[in-house]
Design a protein around this motif. Structure first.
Motif, PDB file in Angstrom:
ATOM      1  N   THR A 224       0.852  -1.194   0.000  1.00 29.17           N
ATOM      2  CA  THR A 224       0.000   0.000   0.000  1.00 29.17           C
ATOM      3  C   THR A 224       0.887   1.242   0.000  1.00 29.17           C
ATOM      4  O   THR A 224       0.538   2.267   0.567  1.00 29.17           O
ATOM      5  N   GLU A 225       2.036   1.141  -0.639  1.00 28.56           N
ATOM      6  CA  GLU A 225       3.040   2.199  -0.580  1.00 28.56           C
ATOM      7  C   GLU A 225       2.620   3.476  -1.304  1.00 28.56           C
ATOM      8  O   GLU A 225       2.937   4.575  -0.854  1.00 28.56           O
TER       9      GLU A 225
ATOM     10  N   THR B 208      -0.908  14.762   4.655  1.00 23.61           N
ATOM     11  CA  THR B 208      -1.040  14.998   6.095  1.00 23.61           C
ATOM     12  C   THR B 208       0.021  15.988   6.561  1.00 23.61           C
ATOM     13  O   THR B 208      -0.258  16.884   7.358  1.00 23.61           O
TER      14      THR B 208
ATOM     15  N   SER C 118      -0.417   4.686  -1.712  1.00 21.95           N
ATOM     16  CA  SER C 118      -1.380   5.317  -0.816  1.00 21.95           C
ATOM     17  C   SER C 118      -0.677   5.919   0.404  1.00 21.95           C
ATOM     18  O   SER C 118      -0.962   7.048   0.799  1.00 21.95           O
ATOM     19  N   SER C 119       0.274   5.190   0.975  1.00 26.24           N
ATOM     20  CA  SER C 119       1.015   5.682   2.141  1.00 26.24           C
ATOM     21  C   SER C 119       1.798   6.946   1.812  1.00 26.24           C
ATOM     22  O   SER C 119       1.819   7.891   2.599  1.00 26.24           O
TER      23      SER C 119
ATOM     24  N   GLU D 157       4.475  10.009  -3.262  1.00 32.04           N
ATOM     25  CA  GLU D 157       4.960  11.330  -2.853  1.00 32.04           C
ATOM     26  C   GLU D 157       4.888  12.318  -4.016  1.00 32.04           C
ATOM     27  O   GLU D 157       4.479  13.468  -3.837  1.00 32.04           O
TER      28      GLU D 157
ATOM     29  N   LEU E  55      -0.730   9.798   1.534  1.00 32.03           N
ATOM     30  CA  LEU E  55      -1.240  10.150   2.866  1.00 32.03           C
ATOM     31  C   LEU E  55      -0.217  10.935   3.679  1.00 32.03           C
ATOM     32  O   LEU E  55      -0.547  11.949   4.296  1.00 32.03           O
ATOM     33  N   GLU E  56       1.021  10.465   3.692  1.00 36.16           N
ATOM     34  CA  GLU E  56       2.070  11.135   4.481  1.00 36.16           C
ATOM     35  C   GLU E  56       2.313  12.555   3.995  1.00 36.16           C
ATOM     36  O   GLU E  56       2.413  13.487   4.797  1.00 36.16           O
TER      37      GLU E  56
ATOM     38  N   SER F 228       8.848  -1.382  -3.094  1.00 31.65           N
ATOM     39  CA  SER F 228       8.384  -0.497  -2.023  1.00 31.65           C
ATOM     40  C   SER F 228       8.822   0.939  -2.271  1.00 31.65           C
ATOM     41  O   SER F 228       8.044   1.876  -2.144  1.00 31.65           O
TER      42      SER F 228
ATOM     43  N   LYS G 230       6.304   4.076  -3.172  1.00 27.51           N
ATOM     44  CA  LYS G 230       6.302   5.146  -2.172  1.00 27.51           C
ATOM     45  C   LYS G 230       6.666   6.490  -2.821  1.00 27.51           C
ATOM     46  O   LYS G 230       6.001   7.511  -2.599  1.00 27.51           O
TER      47      LYS G 230
ATOM     48  N   ARG H 217      -7.852  10.646   4.890  1.00 28.40           N
ATOM     49  CA  ARG H 217      -7.901   9.334   5.542  1.00 28.40           C
ATOM     50  C   ARG H 217      -8.068   8.260   4.486  1.00 28.40           C
ATOM     51  O   ARG H 217      -8.602   8.517   3.395  1.00 28.40           O
ATOM     52  N   SER H 218      -7.613   7.076   4.803  1.00 29.06           N
ATOM     53  CA  SER H 218      -7.795   5.931   3.900  1.00 29.06           C
ATOM     54  C   SER H 218      -9.248   5.510   3.923  1.00 29.06           C
ATOM     55  O   SER H 218      -9.903   5.547   4.970  1.00 29.06           O
TER      56      SER H 218
END
Length: 147
Positions: free
Chosen positions: A23-24, A34, A26-27, A136, A30-31, A128, A132, A41-42
């Motif tokens: 789920t990189e 945020t 999405s992560s 970003e 989100l990071e 990953s 990620k 939020r997921s």
């Protein structure tokens, strides 16, 4: 845009378009969002609700499940688009197609397709990292273009 509540439903896929455990992307999104004080939020959504669906069907699904709770949603997929071995390193390229929709109207506010490469000593590390970094990059695009 940062004050408007947004949900995120993004899935990482293999080269054939099948969901993978990562789920990189999405992560990463989100990071970054945020960190920029966006309210995100997921979303608890199955990949089949997004992957392979038309924008109209995804928008209708999001409205019926999250209308009244959220104003906007970021949705889409990221998939492995290239995989190479270069000596001791694995090089992975991933490509993501992401959209931001206004849930109530179904209007697409933003659409972006980006690619990212990453290398690692093994496939897992390279995957990953690529997903990620893609997340970003997409988040930066959202921050710079969404009002």
């Amino acid at each position: 845009a940062g004050a408007i509540e947004m949900g995120i439903a993004i899935f990482d896929l293999d080269a054939s378009g099948n969901p993978i455990a990562l789920t990189e992307t999405s992560s990463g999104i989100l990071e970054e969002l945020t960190g920029a004080n966006f309210k995100v939020r997921s979303l608890p959504v199955a990949v089949t609700s997004i992957n392979g669906r038309t924008d109209a069907r995804v928008a209708a699904f999001l409205k019926s499940n999250f209308g009244g709770q959220l104003k906007r949603a970021v949705y889409g997929t990221a998939r492995i688009s290239d995989h190479q071995q270069d000596g001791d390193f694995v090089i992975i390229k991933v490509t993501g197609s992401i959209k931001v929709v206004e849930i109530e109207s179904g209007k697409i506010l933003l659409s972006v397709t980006k690619s990212k490469r990453a290398q690692g000593t093994n496939t897992s590390t390279a995957l990953s990292s690529a997903f990620k970094k893609l997340g970003e990059d997409i988040a930066t695009y959202i921050l710079n273009n969404l009002r």
